[in-house]
Each structure stands twice: as C-alpha cells, then as structure tokens.
Enzyme design. Sequence first.
Site, PDB file in Angstrom:
ATOM      1  N   THR A  86       0.981  -1.171  -0.181  1.00 13.96           N
ATOM      2  CA  THR A  86       0.012   0.031  -0.160  1.00 13.96           C
ATOM      3  C   THR A  86       0.933   1.283   0.028  1.00 13.96           C
ATOM      4  O   THR A  86       0.924   2.121   1.166  1.00 13.96           O
ATOM      5  CB  THR A  86      -0.874   0.041   1.156  1.00 13.96           C
ATOM      6  N   THR A 122      -0.900  -2.957   5.287  1.00 12.45           N
ATOM      7  CA  THR A 122      -1.090  -1.520   6.379  1.00 12.45           C
ATOM      8  C   THR A 122      -1.977  -0.878   5.551  1.00 12.45           C
ATOM      9  O   THR A 122      -1.724  -0.313   4.464  1.00 12.45           O
ATOM     10  CB  THR A 122       0.017  -0.988   6.674  1.00 12.45           C
ATOM     11  N   GLU A 152       0.371  -6.916  10.649  1.00 13.93           N
ATOM     12  CA  GLU A 152       1.613  -7.664  10.751  1.00 13.93           C
ATOM     13  C   GLU A 152       2.783  -6.520  11.287  1.00 13.93           C
ATOM     14  O   GLU A 152       2.522  -5.370  11.108  1.00 13.93           O
ATOM     15  CB  GLU A 152       2.299  -7.759   9.310  1.00 13.93           C
ATOM     16  N   GLU A 156      12.003  -5.551   9.315  1.00 11.81           N
ATOM     17  CA  GLU A 156      13.139  -6.165   8.322  1.00 11.81           C
ATOM     18  C   GLU A 156      14.280  -6.587   9.114  1.00 11.81           C
ATOM     19  O   GLU A 156      14.658  -5.878  10.043  1.00 11.81           O
ATOM     20  CB  GLU A 156      13.564  -5.045   7.202  1.00 11.81           C
ATOM     21  N   LYS A 210      -2.056  -0.994  14.033  1.00  9.03           N
ATOM     22  CA  LYS A 210      -0.994  -1.031  13.024  1.00  9.03           C
ATOM     23  C   LYS A 210      -0.334   0.326  12.832  1.00  9.03           C
ATOM     24  O   LYS A 210       0.915   0.629  12.917  1.00  9.03           O
ATOM     25  CB  LYS A 210      -1.141  -1.687  11.648  1.00  9.03           C
ATOM     26  N   PHE A 255      14.589   2.591  20.377  1.00  6.53           N
ATOM     27  CA  PHE A 255      14.224   3.524  19.465  1.00  6.53           C
ATOM     28  C   PHE A 255      14.369   4.935  20.105  1.00  6.53           C
ATOM     29  O   PHE A 255      13.788   5.901  19.700  1.00  6.53           O
ATOM     30  CB  PHE A 255      12.512   3.513  19.069  1.00  6.53           C
ATOM     31  N   LEU A 256      15.581   5.091  20.916  1.00  9.76           N
ATOM     32  CA  LEU A 256      15.793   6.343  21.274  1.00  9.76           C
ATOM     33  C   LEU A 256      17.357   6.374  20.636  1.00  9.76           C
ATOM     34  O   LEU A 256      18.283   7.077  21.219  1.00  9.76           O
ATOM     35  CB  LEU A 256      15.732   6.603  22.809  1.00  9.76           C
ATOM     36  N   GLY A 259      20.440  10.085  15.584  1.00  8.88           N
ATOM     37  CA  GLY A 259      21.107  10.056  14.375  1.00  8.88           C
ATOM     38  C   GLY A 259      20.393  10.584  13.233  1.00  8.88           C
ATOM     39  O   GLY A 259      19.684  11.283  13.229  1.00  8.88           O
ATOM     40  N   CYS A 266       8.022   1.666   5.496  1.00  5.26           N
ATOM     41  CA  CYS A 266       6.876   1.710   6.359  1.00  5.26           C
ATOM     42  C   CYS A 266       6.701   2.918   7.230  1.00  5.26           C
ATOM     43  O   CYS A 266       5.724   3.627   6.945  1.00  5.26           O
ATOM     44  CB  CYS A 266       7.085   0.391   7.387  1.00  5.26           C
TER      45      CYS A 266
HETATM   46  C1  UGA Z   1       8.874  -1.231  11.107  1.00  6.67           C
HETATM   47  C2  UGA Z   1       8.263  -1.394  12.366  1.00  6.67           C
HETATM   48  O1  UGA Z   1       9.376  -1.584  13.657  1.00  6.67           O
HETATM   49  C3  UGA Z   1       7.681  -2.785  12.428  1.00  6.67           C
HETATM   50  O2  UGA Z   1       7.036  -3.088  13.655  1.00  6.67           O
HETATM   51  C4  UGA Z   1       6.493  -2.756  11.576  1.00  6.67           C
HETATM   52  O3  UGA Z   1       5.927  -4.040  11.273  1.00  6.67           O
HETATM   53  C5  UGA Z   1       7.178  -2.446  10.121  1.00  6.67           C
HETATM   54  O4  UGA Z   1       7.761  -1.064  10.165  1.00  6.67           O
HETATM   55  C6  UGA Z   1       5.992  -2.391   8.919  1.00  6.67           C
HETATM   56  O5  UGA Z   1       5.109  -1.672   9.157  1.00  6.67           O
HETATM   57  O6  UGA Z   1       6.070  -3.207   8.169  1.00  6.67           O
HETATM   58  P1  UGA Z   1      11.194  -1.539   9.746  1.00  6.67           P
HETATM   59  O7  UGA Z   1      10.737  -0.517   8.675  1.00  6.67           O
HETATM   60  O8  UGA Z   1      11.526  -3.018   9.467  1.00  6.67           O
HETATM   61  O9  UGA Z   1       9.923  -1.885  10.954  1.00  6.67           O
HETATM   62  O10 UGA Z   1      12.391  -1.015  10.654  1.00  6.67           O
HETATM   63  P2  UGA Z   1      12.654  -0.574  12.027  1.00  6.67           P
HETATM   64  O11 UGA Z   1      13.335  -1.340  12.913  1.00  6.67           O
HETATM   65  O12 UGA Z   1      11.292  -0.014  12.649  1.00  6.67           O
HETATM   66  O13 UGA Z   1      13.364   0.834  11.807  1.00  6.67           O
HETATM   67  C7  UGA Z   1      12.847   2.152  11.069  1.00  6.67           C
HETATM   68  C8  UGA Z   1      13.927   3.133  10.954  1.00  6.67           C
HETATM   69  O14 UGA Z   1      14.001   3.629  12.043  1.00  6.67           O
HETATM   70  C9  UGA Z   1      15.262   2.629  10.372  1.00  6.67           C
HETATM   71  O15 UGA Z   1      15.581   3.494   9.353  1.00  6.67           O
HETATM   72  C10 UGA Z   1      16.095   2.646  11.605  1.00  6.67           C
HETATM   73  O16 UGA Z   1      17.519   3.088  11.177  1.00  6.67           O
HETATM   74  C11 UGA Z   1      15.499   3.827  12.494  1.00  6.67           C
HETATM   75  N1  UGA Z   1      15.470   3.863  14.001  1.00  6.67           N
HETATM   76  C12 UGA Z   1      15.476   3.095  14.524  1.00  6.67           C
HETATM   77  C13 UGA Z   1      16.469   4.950  14.345  1.00  6.67           C
HETATM   78  O17 UGA Z   1      16.730   5.995  13.483  1.00  6.67           O
HETATM   79  N2  UGA Z   1      16.583   5.073  15.733  1.00  6.67           N
HETATM   80  C14 UGA Z   1      16.196   4.288  16.526  1.00  6.67           C
HETATM   81  O18 UGA Z   1      16.612   4.171  17.846  1.00  6.67           O
HETATM   82  C15 UGA Z   1      15.629   3.042  15.816  1.00  6.67           C
END
Ligand code: UGA
Length: 438
Positions: A86, A122, A152, A156, A210, A255-256, A259, A266
């Site tokens: 989507t 989503t 979901e 990744e 979601k 998630f803190l 950077g 997503c």
């Molecule tokens: C995210 C959600 O975490 C999943 O739960 C969800 O299912 C998925 O989207 C989706 O909607 O399908 P994802 O996109 O794989 O998963 O990646 P994340 O691990 O959430 O990271 C997202 C972004 O945030 C990355 O660019 C990562 O570098 C950044 N990030 C993450 C930060 O800048 N700081 C952090 O502390 C954590």
Amino acid sequence: MRMTVIGTGYLGATHAACMAELGHEVLGVDVDESKISRLSSGEVPFFEPGLPEVLERNIQAGRLDFTTDYARAADFATVHFIGVGTPQQRGSYAADTRYVEAVIDDLVPQLTGDHVIFGKSTVPVGTAAALQERADALSKPDTTVEIAWNPEFLREGYAVKDTIEPDRIVLGTCGVDSRAEAIAREIYAIPLARETPFLVTNLQTAELVKVSANAFLATKISFINAVSEVCEIVGADVTQLADAIGHDDRIGRKFLGAGLGFGGGCLPKDIRAFMARAGELGADQALAFLREVDAINMRRRQRVVDLAREELGSLIGRRITVLGAAFKPNSDDVRDSPALAVAGQLSLAGAAVRVYDPEAMDNARRVFPTLDYATSLDDALTGAELVILATEWQQFREMDPAHAGELVQDRLLIDGRNVLTTEAWQAAGWRLRALGRG
Ligand code: UGA
C-alpha cells in the site's frame, strides 16, 4: 491448514514461508511472474537473514508452493491472506489501496463456498469495511466471503522471528457470526500455545493499531532527534541523555537511537498516510504533530550535509565516503534510505561520493546510478577526505580506527548513527563529529 498468501513481497513471502514452517500447506500468489519463479526455485528476492533456509526447507517438504494463477488459489483453500503493498500515492500523502482492491476483484468472483480473507497489509482505517462491501458485491450466490484484519508487525532483518514468534497477534473482525477468530486460533495455534497475547477487536481498531504503532515508533525517534538538536547547541551528549531517560521503564531505551533518523518502506509512508486519513475524517488537528515528526526526521539528513560542509568548506570535487546505503542494518532495502539521501545530496552538491554497503549495493545502484560504488570497505575508505557512517552495520561498528586511518587521506569522520566509541577513534588521530554530541 490450507491457505493462500496473496502478494509475495517482503511481507507476503515471509508470511507464506513462515506459515508453512508452522506446519500449514501454503500457496503464495503474485501477479509478478519473475518473483514467483524465483520463489518457486527457493530464491528469496531480497536480503532477509534466515528466510532462504525456511523457504527452501518448506518447498522441499511439499508444504509451500507459488503460483500466478488466481483460479488455482481460489480452489486451493478457503483461507486467504492479503499481503500486497500500500505505497504512498503519487502527489499525495495518502496510501494507495488499489493493489488490495485488485486482490478482491481478482479473487472473490472465482470463490465457491465459505471463505475468510485476512488482510495483513497496512491500510487506512475503513478499508476493511469497504473491502467487505466490495467482496459482497462480487461473490457468487451461495458463497460467503468474510474480511478480517490481522496486521503485521514484523521488522526487516528479524522478519522470520517476528512472524513465528510475534509479540502479539491482533485480529479485527466484523463481530457477530464471524468465523475469523476460530480460524485464526487454528492458524496461530503454536504461538498462542506459547501465550502470545491475542487481541480480538473490531475491524477499525485493528487497522488503527498498526498505524498507531508505527506512528509511535516514528515519534519516539523524532523526539530524541529533536532533543539532539538542542544537545548539539549546548554541548550535551544525546546518547548519555538517552541512556539516562531510558532507564525509566515507562520510557525505555529502545528507539531512542539519535542520528540520521528513520527511513524504509513503512514508518515514513505510514505516518503520512495516517495524517492523510485523519484529514479525510475531519480529525486533521489530532495528528498535526506527525508533520513535525516528519520534519524533524528530514532535518537530520540535511544536518549531516551541513556538517560535511562545515568541515570541508566547499564540497565541490571533495572525496566523501558514505558507509551504508540500506535504510537500516541487516537489510538491503533502500526505500527512503537516510544514508542514500545523504549520499545523493552530497553528490548533487558537487562532492565525489563513494558508497559502500554490505548488502544493498545492487538496489542502491538502481536508485542512484550516478554515485560511485566501492567494492569493499577498504576500497571505500581509500583516499577519502571525509567518511560518513550512515547505516550502522556491524562491519562498520567494528572498524579498526588505526587501519582505517592508514587508508583515508584525512582522518575525518561523521558518525551519523552514534555507534562508534569516540575515545578510540580520537586516540587513533581521528577528528570525529556526531549528531547531538556537541
Ligand atoms: C517497522 C516497525 O518497526 C515494524 O514493527 C513494522 O511491522 C514495520 O515497520 C512495518 O510496518 O512493516 P522496519 O521498517 O523494518 O519496521 O524498521 P525499524 O526497525 O522500525 O526501523 C525504522 C527506521 O528507524 C530505520 O531507518 C532505523 O534506522 C530507524 N531508527 C530505529 C532510528 O533512527 N533510531 C532508533 O532508535 C531506531
């Protein structure tokens, strides 16, 4: 159980393989012939640790097959999952639901008997109810089609684990006379036996769960990045600050990570689609703050480019190495990648940009063919006047500052993910700049 999984992108291919791993008989369906032929021969078309093994094992065991034939899908099972994309609409923040609608249009007229379709994509709130009306209009007499929503939450890089051992299962149903809950309990019998929380809601709650989860995660990242802007001005250290507030378990450290901010297929699109949907519903003020979350996130990319300019003066012709192209480590996904955005901006500003990523080189080359791509980490570092760590792959976190120092022209580095040990790099003669660390 027998089931089909329609849409074999990241979400669908993982779901299909993992449902087979849970013991079900699964048919993956997609309109893309090349995707289906690669998956049928046991090849995962993207990088996801552990997934090739699960795919291979279940194809061998005869529990998993793939097809482009909707008629075969209609005959194969009475339970179907939708896992198509989507994406963000062109020229708008809203999500494009045409692929989800196309699945209903292609599948439902071919169904006979009593079927349940579980949506996993989503979607904007209200989509499931609209799909139910669409399905009712298209189904044959004496055939019933129930739409349920089963969002979901896989990440990744951890997709297999997140699917087989989810931290919760959410199911939205139409309520009265729904068959979906009983079927879902059978499908997810293994995770449910491990006491995975199972929340049964109405359709609109499940859809909102979601996007709310992703909006919350995005907000958390932008919160710490906003604080990091202040830290930079006053000489505070955002990583220590995050450690300190993260010890409060109401806040939590995850998630803190301050950077370069979030990217991928997503979080960015989901917060925009959520805002757009709230606007349509007359609740645009409620989510206006997500615009700021998005803006803070985008400013981080600009900040790295500005830091490069502060350090180098003019960027024209300067040799800059960007480490990372994927939007996060353990992925080859470059959709809305902060790393690639920075590399692209520097290149457009006249720098000679060289990029290296352990897995995402092919995808990066397709998006930005004009950048220079290194063949190895050492090759990437050789002759650089500035190194920017943009995606925190383990290989980059473990770089030896002395060895790297011998390869570069100037020992100058921007740590865009706050993952390097400042002291060790400084001791090896590097000048280090980091986001939010004074
Ligand atoms: C995210 C959600 O975490 C999943 O739960 C969800 O299912 C998925 O989207 C989706 O909607 O399908 P994802 O996109 O794989 O998963 O990646 P994340 O691990 O959430 O990271 C997202 C972004 O945030 C990355 O660019 C990562 O570098 C950044 N990030 C993450 C930060 O800048 N700081 C952090 O502390 C954590």
